[in-house]
Design a protein around this motif. Sequence first.
Motif, PDB file in Angstrom:
ATOM      1  N   ILE A 101       0.840  -1.203   0.000  1.00  0.00           N
ATOM      2  CA  ILE A 101       0.000   0.000   0.000  1.00  0.00           C
ATOM      3  C   ILE A 101       0.875   1.254   0.000  1.00  0.00           C
ATOM      4  CG2 ILE A 101      -1.693   1.307   1.348  1.00  0.00           C
ATOM      5  CD1 ILE A 101      -2.700  -1.518   2.346  1.00  0.00           C
ATOM      6  N   LYS A 121      -5.830  -0.249   8.396  1.00  0.00           N
ATOM      7  CA  LYS A 121      -7.226  -0.546   8.079  1.00  0.00           C
ATOM      8  C   LYS A 121      -7.351  -1.128   6.672  1.00  0.00           C
ATOM      9  CE  LYS A 121     -11.818   1.633   7.945  1.00  0.00           C
ATOM     10  NZ  LYS A 121     -12.164   1.344   6.549  1.00  0.00           N
ATOM     11  N   GLU A 122      -6.676  -0.508   5.703  1.00  0.00           N
ATOM     12  CA  GLU A 122      -6.748  -1.013   4.335  1.00  0.00           C
ATOM     13  C   GLU A 122      -6.100  -2.388   4.223  1.00  0.00           C
ATOM     14  OE1 GLU A 122      -5.376   0.086  -0.241  1.00  0.00           O
ATOM     15  OE2 GLU A 122      -5.298   1.649   1.305  1.00  0.00           O
ATOM     16  N   GLU A 125      -8.402  -5.061   5.688  1.00  0.00           N
ATOM     17  CA  GLU A 125      -9.517  -5.319   4.777  1.00  0.00           C
ATOM     18  C   GLU A 125      -9.061  -6.120   3.557  1.00  0.00           C
ATOM     19  OE1 GLU A 125     -10.925  -1.409   3.951  1.00  0.00           O
ATOM     20  OE2 GLU A 125     -12.101  -1.265   5.820  1.00  0.00           O
TER      21      GLU A 125
END
Length: 253
Positions: A101, A121-122, A125
């Motif tokens: 990311i 968080k990403e 997920e």
Amino acid sequence: MLSARGLRLAFGGVKAADGIDLDVMPGEFLAIIGPNGAGKTTFINMTTGYLRPQAGAIEYEGRPILGLAPRAIVRRGIGRSFQLPQLFAEHTVLENAALAIAARVGIWSPLTPLLRPGFRKEAVELLARFGLEGVAEARADALNEGARKLADIAMAVALEPRLLLMDEPTSGVAASEKMGVVETLVRVLREAGVTAVFVEHDMDVVARFADRVAVWSQGRILALGPPGEILADPVVRREVIGIEAAGAAPAHG
């Protein structure tokens, strides 16, 4: 989406690409099959900037990409995974996802916390989409081969490609895990609207998940079409699939 025309590349006297013409359509899953040394990985390497053909052209979404560096091609929207998973072995699965990311958003600094709230968080997920939330805190080198493959492809998906090229996504995965691994990655990629090209030796995987099959032989495309038609072709069964057509274990390499 992707158009290759007249690709030629030889290593000494070996023709790894001998006039390759291929179109990849948006949204499809295209399988590439063929014996070892047929030029399958060479095609992926040319498309992703790791090799440059001696002749020919490649366009992605109508724009030429030959001559671009791999990073530039990734930024255009083409991702890839390798036959051997490219993970940071000493880091956790969650940290690996966060690294991908960070690469996508262009943040590389020792002063920047990797697992900042947004990245965490990403990453969580993303791993959940691949069914990897249970191993998020495990080191990458502690995973079994199926989970390693999924984690590797999750890192590629973190870069938000529109086209993903996968080199033998089931290589090294136990037979009992193979279909589950492919079901997961196909589900995730289709949900994300990612077009996929994958090199594969397991004909059961090809028959079940490919929309079209391209057969490589000596640097050429021998046949191209739907899996039912291609895998039943006597020439393909005899000259390319060989003993795999009889249900024997395929050779890898």
